[in-house]
Design a protein around this motif. Structure first.
Motif, PDB file in Angstrom:
ATOM      1  N   ALA A 184       0.852  -1.186   0.000  1.00 55.17           N
ATOM      2  CA  ALA A 184       0.000   0.000   0.000  1.00 55.17           C
ATOM      3  C   ALA A 184       0.889   1.237   0.000  1.00 55.17           C
ATOM      4  O   ALA A 184       1.715   1.416   0.906  1.00 55.17           O
ATOM      5  CB  ALA A 184      -0.917   0.007   1.218  1.00 55.17           C
ATOM      6  N   VAL A 185       0.739   2.093  -1.009  1.00 59.09           N
ATOM      7  CA  VAL A 185       1.598   3.260  -1.181  1.00 59.09           C
ATOM      8  C   VAL A 185       0.778   4.541  -1.068  1.00 59.09           C
ATOM      9  O   VAL A 185      -0.245   4.698  -1.747  1.00 59.09           O
ATOM     10  CB  VAL A 185       2.320   3.214  -2.547  1.00 59.09           C
ATOM     11  N   ASP A 186       1.240   5.445  -0.242  1.00 62.66           N
ATOM     12  CA  ASP A 186       0.627   6.756  -0.072  1.00 62.66           C
ATOM     13  C   ASP A 186       0.959   7.621  -1.294  1.00 62.66           C
ATOM     14  O   ASP A 186       2.129   7.827  -1.624  1.00 62.66           O
ATOM     15  CB  ASP A 186       1.195   7.404   1.196  1.00 62.66           C
ATOM     16  N   THR A 187      -0.067   8.110  -1.992  1.00 62.75           N
ATOM     17  CA  THR A 187       0.158   8.985  -3.152  1.00 62.75           C
ATOM     18  C   THR A 187      -0.470  10.354  -2.934  1.00 62.75           C
ATOM     19  O   THR A 187      -0.867  11.028  -3.885  1.00 62.75           O
ATOM     20  CB  THR A 187      -0.409   8.353  -4.434  1.00 62.75           C
ATOM     21  N   THR A 188      -0.587  10.773  -1.669  1.00 65.78           N
ATOM     22  CA  THR A 188      -1.074  12.127  -1.400  1.00 65.78           C
ATOM     23  C   THR A 188      -0.009  13.141  -1.801  1.00 65.78           C
ATOM     24  O   THR A 188       1.151  12.787  -2.045  1.00 65.78           O
ATOM     25  CB  THR A 188      -1.422  12.284   0.093  1.00 65.78           C
ATOM     26  N   ALA A 189      -0.401  14.409  -1.852  1.00 68.65           N
ATOM     27  CA  ALA A 189       0.495  15.463  -2.341  1.00 68.65           C
ATOM     28  C   ALA A 189       1.767  15.573  -1.516  1.00 68.65           C
ATOM     29  O   ALA A 189       2.822  15.975  -2.030  1.00 68.65           O
ATOM     30  CB  ALA A 189      -0.246  16.806  -2.350  1.00 68.65           C
ATOM     31  N   SER A 190       1.710  15.197  -0.247  1.00 66.32           N
ATOM     32  CA  SER A 190       2.891  15.344   0.605  1.00 66.32           C
ATOM     33  C   SER A 190       4.021  14.397   0.232  1.00 66.32           C
ATOM     34  O   SER A 190       5.163  14.590   0.652  1.00 66.32           O
ATOM     35  CB  SER A 190       2.501  15.116   2.073  1.00 66.32           C
ATOM     36  N   MET A 191       3.745  13.369  -0.584  1.00 63.30           N
ATOM     37  CA  MET A 191       4.784  12.412  -0.945  1.00 63.30           C
ATOM     38  C   MET A 191       5.772  12.962  -1.965  1.00 63.30           C
ATOM     39  O   MET A 191       6.738  12.282  -2.324  1.00 63.30           O
ATOM     40  CB  MET A 191       4.158  11.118  -1.452  1.00 63.30           C
ATOM     41  N   VAL A 192       5.531  14.179  -2.453  1.00 65.50           N
ATOM     42  CA  VAL A 192       6.532  14.830  -3.314  1.00 65.50           C
ATOM     43  C   VAL A 192       7.404  15.780  -2.512  1.00 65.50           C
ATOM     44  O   VAL A 192       8.245  16.482  -3.076  1.00 65.50           O
ATOM     45  CB  VAL A 192       5.876  15.591  -4.491  1.00 65.50           C
ATOM     46  N   ALA A 193       7.219  15.845  -1.180  1.00 68.10           N
ATOM     47  CA  ALA A 193       8.058  16.702  -0.344  1.00 68.10           C
ATOM     48  C   ALA A 193       9.525  16.328  -0.544  1.00 68.10           C
ATOM     49  O   ALA A 193       9.888  15.147  -0.562  1.00 68.10           O
ATOM     50  CB  ALA A 193       7.655  16.567   1.117  1.00 68.10           C
ATOM     51  N   GLU A 194      10.365  17.322  -0.683  1.00 70.56           N
ATOM     52  CA  GLU A 194      11.763  17.091  -1.063  1.00 70.56           C
ATOM     53  C   GLU A 194      12.664  17.017   0.167  1.00 70.56           C
ATOM     54  O   GLU A 194      13.437  17.935   0.462  1.00 70.56           O
ATOM     55  CB  GLU A 194      12.215  18.193  -2.020  1.00 70.56           C
ATOM     56  N   ASP A 195      12.574  15.899   0.880  1.00 77.93           N
ATOM     57  CA  ASP A 195      13.475  15.680   2.013  1.00 77.93           C
ATOM     58  C   ASP A 195      13.994  14.250   2.047  1.00 77.93           C
ATOM     59  O   ASP A 195      14.360  13.735   3.089  1.00 77.93           O
ATOM     60  CB  ASP A 195      12.787  16.037   3.340  1.00 77.93           C
ATOM     61  N   TRP A 196      14.018  13.598   0.892  1.00 78.64           N
ATOM     62  CA  TRP A 196      14.632  12.274   0.767  1.00 78.64           C
ATOM     63  C   TRP A 196      16.022  12.443   0.163  1.00 78.64           C
ATOM     64  O   TRP A 196      16.169  13.042  -0.908  1.00 78.64           O
ATOM     65  CB  TRP A 196      13.782  11.355  -0.118  1.00 78.64           C
ATOM     66  N   ASN A 197      17.021  11.936   0.858  1.00 80.53           N
ATOM     67  CA  ASN A 197      18.401  12.045   0.381  1.00 80.53           C
ATOM     68  C   ASN A 197      18.764  13.501   0.079  1.00 80.53           C
ATOM     69  O   ASN A 197      19.363  13.809  -0.951  1.00 80.53           O
ATOM     70  CB  ASN A 197      18.616  11.180  -0.862  1.00 80.53           C
ATOM     71  N   GLY A 198      18.351  14.388   0.947  1.00 80.44           N
ATOM     72  CA  GLY A 198      18.653  15.804   0.765  1.00 80.44           C
ATOM     73  C   GLY A 198      17.473  16.562   0.207  1.00 80.44           C
ATOM     74  O   GLY A 198      16.620  17.044   0.945  1.00 80.44           O
ATOM     75  N   THR A 199      17.403  16.622  -1.118  1.00 83.03           N
ATOM     76  CA  THR A 199      16.359  17.418  -1.771  1.00 83.03           C
ATOM     77  C   THR A 199      15.573  16.628  -2.798  1.00 83.03           C
ATOM     78  O   THR A 199      15.026  17.203  -3.733  1.00 83.03           O
ATOM     79  CB  THR A 199      16.991  18.659  -2.446  1.00 83.03           C
ATOM     80  N   HIS A 200      15.534  15.321  -2.650  1.00 82.13           N
ATOM     81  CA  HIS A 200      14.790  14.488  -3.597  1.00 82.13           C
ATOM     82  C   HIS A 200      13.388  14.204  -3.056  1.00 82.13           C
ATOM     83  O   HIS A 200      13.171  14.168  -1.842  1.00 82.13           O
ATOM     84  CB  HIS A 200      15.527  13.174  -3.855  1.00 82.13           C
ATOM     85  N   PRO A 201      12.408  13.971  -3.928  1.00 80.66           N
ATOM     86  CA  PRO A 201      11.043  13.659  -3.474  1.00 80.66           C
ATOM     87  C   PRO A 201      10.993  12.343  -2.710  1.00 80.66           C
ATOM     88  O   PRO A 201      11.785  11.424  -2.952  1.00 80.66           O
ATOM     89  CB  PRO A 201      10.240  13.560  -4.781  1.00 80.66           C
ATOM     90  N   ARG A 202      10.060  12.243  -1.792  1.00 82.82           N
ATOM     91  CA  ARG A 202       9.899  11.017  -1.011  1.00 82.82           C
ATOM     92  C   ARG A 202       9.565   9.823  -1.899  1.00 82.82           C
ATOM     93  O   ARG A 202       9.883   8.685  -1.560  1.00 82.82           O
ATOM     94  CB  ARG A 202       8.801  11.224   0.039  1.00 82.82           C
ATOM     95  N   MET A 203       8.920  10.083  -3.033  1.00 81.49           N
ATOM     96  CA  MET A 203       8.567   8.986  -3.930  1.00 81.49           C
ATOM     97  C   MET A 203       9.804   8.270  -4.458  1.00 81.49           C
ATOM     98  O   MET A 203       9.742   7.087  -4.819  1.00 81.49           O
ATOM     99  CB  MET A 203       7.734   9.503  -5.101  1.00 81.49           C
ATOM    100  N   ASP A 204      10.956   8.950  -4.498  1.00 85.42           N
ATOM    101  CA  ASP A 204      12.186   8.271  -4.899  1.00 85.42           C
ATOM    102  C   ASP A 204      12.522   7.156  -3.917  1.00 85.42           C
ATOM    103  O   ASP A 204      12.961   6.072  -4.308  1.00 85.42           O
ATOM    104  CB  ASP A 204      13.341   9.278  -4.961  1.00 85.42           C
ATOM    105  N   GLY A 205      12.327   7.426  -2.628  1.00 80.53           N
ATOM    106  CA  GLY A 205      12.560   6.396  -1.619  1.00 80.53           C
ATOM    107  C   GLY A 205      11.578   5.254  -1.726  1.00 80.53           C
ATOM    108  O   GLY A 205      11.936   4.089  -1.527  1.00 80.53           O
ATOM    109  N   VAL A 206      10.312   5.576  -2.035  1.00 75.01           N
ATOM    110  CA  VAL A 206       9.302   4.534  -2.212  1.00 75.01           C
ATOM    111  C   VAL A 206       9.699   3.605  -3.353  1.00 75.01           C
ATOM    112  O   VAL A 206       9.642   2.370  -3.221  1.00 75.01           O
ATOM    113  CB  VAL A 206       7.921   5.165  -2.477  1.00 75.01           C
ATOM    114  N   ARG A 207      10.110   4.165  -4.468  1.00 77.99           N
ATOM    115  CA  ARG A 207      10.493   3.344  -5.625  1.00 77.99           C
ATOM    116  C   ARG A 207      11.684   2.451  -5.278  1.00 77.99           C
ATOM    117  O   ARG A 207      11.731   1.288  -5.667  1.00 77.99           O
ATOM    118  CB  ARG A 207      10.811   4.240  -6.809  1.00 77.99           C
ATOM    119  N   GLN A 208      12.634   2.998  -4.556  1.00 70.92           N
ATOM    120  CA  GLN A 208      13.805   2.212  -4.167  1.00 70.92           C
ATOM    121  C   GLN A 208      13.405   1.044  -3.271  1.00 70.92           C
ATOM    122  O   GLN A 208      13.880  -0.092  -3.450  1.00 70.92           O
ATOM    123  CB  GLN A 208      14.794   3.113  -3.435  1.00 70.92           C
TER     124      GLN A 208
END
Length: 349
Positions: free
Chosen positions: A77-101
């Motif tokens: 189950a993956v959260d796809t609300t607007a907050s998942m594009v917040a840029e605090d994954w690995n510095g300034t990357h979107p959280r969705m990058d972490g989800v994909r990984q």
């Protein structure tokens, strides 16, 4: 003979045919000239043909492989609300990058399992029913986009509870002997005034899994998701401007309390995810994991290595010939001029 082309066959023809035609034409000219050139151009024609065969990857049927099969159903189950594009994954990357990984990590952790993908924002959606096609799961997550920002009216992070429970229950009814794991991936940020729904019903049908949390306490700015192709596909995605709140960038912060509550309801462990730490996934029950001994998958035996050896051999001959020509040319350039004869010297006197 079976062909497994590296690229589309018509592209291979477009690449090889003009070069082959040029090499054959030079071979014909060399034969007409009756010099030493024909042998060189014969090797070059063979080189082009070998490259073409390599692109087509020939093989023969009859090969067998042992595959690790896991009698496990994994619901993600993956959260796809607007907050998942917040840029605090690995510095300034979107959280969705972490989800994909982490989805790729889940696929690698349970080879041969069946996977189902559920996404949720304003409403939950079963994106991918249970399937053994892990490539389809990874592809679905790669193109996953959060909800369009302008259409967002707030959502509950527990809205997928009934769909998750139903998916697990259906899997149990169809294959009661299989293990069932559930993974929840989100940031825990509740944007409606009500409390998150409970996942206690899903626990009845799951034998393990995990809750993975994304984001930081400091928070990260969010770009507007416009729905255009490329949004939220990476840190350089062509999304909109940053969402503003009271004159500055709005920040989304992880709510680990909610995520820990979900983990407790599901009876699984919670992990805060960051790019510097590798996710730890529970092992599938040993009773459901085994090699397929009696039903091996038939695979063609790849013969492209033969063409690769021919290409390497012919390239080595070309390199050796080029080296000889270079040495010969250098020898001619440093050869001393013949000394003048006495008669010539006297005449000059």
């Amino acid at each position: 003979m079976i062909l497994q082309p590296v690229i589309a066959p018509f592209l291979a023809i477009l690449l090889v045919l003009p070069v082959l035609a040029g090499a054959v034409w030079m071979l014909v000219r060399a034969v007409r000239a009756r010099g030493t050139g024909p042998a060189v151009w014969v090797l070059r024609v063979l080189l082009v043909l070998a490259c073409g065969v390599l692109l087509l990857r020939p093989g023969v049927p009859g090969g067998q492989v042992r595959t690790l099969a896991s009698a496990t159903d994994v619901v993600i189950a993956v959260d796809t609300t607007a907050s998942m594009v917040a840029e605090d994954w690995n510095g300034t990357h979107p959280r969705m990058d972490g989800v994909r990984q982490d989805v790729r990590g889940i696929v690698a952790a349970y080879p041969g399992a069946r996977f189902a993908l559920i996404t949720f924002d304003a409403t939950p959606v079963l994106r991918l029913p249970l399937t053994t096609d892990s490539t389809a799961l990874v592809s679905a997550v790669d193109v996953l986009q959060p909800e369009v920002t302008r259409q967002s009216k707030g959502s509950s992070i527990g809205i997928a509870n009934q769909l998750v429970a139903q998916t697990l229950q259906n899997a149990q009814k169809s294959s009661p002997d299989r293990a069932r794991l559930v993974f929840y991936l989100g940031d825990g940020e509740q944007t409606v005034s009500t409390n998150p729904e409970s996942f206690a019903d899903a626990k009845k049908h799951a034998s393990g899994g995990g809750v993975l949390g994304y984001g930081t306490a400091q928070g990260g700015p969010m770009r507007e998701t416009t729905g255009a192709l490329g949004d939220a596909s990476g840190s350089d995605a062509g999304g909109g401007d940053y969402i503003q709140y009271q004159g500055s960038d709005a920040l989304s912060r992880i709510d680990e309390k909610n995520l820990q509550q979900f983990a407790s309801e599901l009876g699984v462990k919670y992990q805060h995810r960051s790019a510097t730490q590798k996710a730890v996934f529970p092992p599938a029950p040993k009773s459901t994991t085994a090699y397929r001994e009696n039903d091996p998958l038939t695979q063609p035996t790849d013969l492209s290595w033969i063409a690769a050896l021919v290409v390497v051999l012919l390239l080595c001959l070309e390199i050796a010939r080029a080296a000889m020509l270079v040495v010969r040319m250098r020898g001619l350039s440093v050869r001393p001029e013949p000394a003048a004869s006495p008669k010539q010297e006297g005449g000059e006197a």
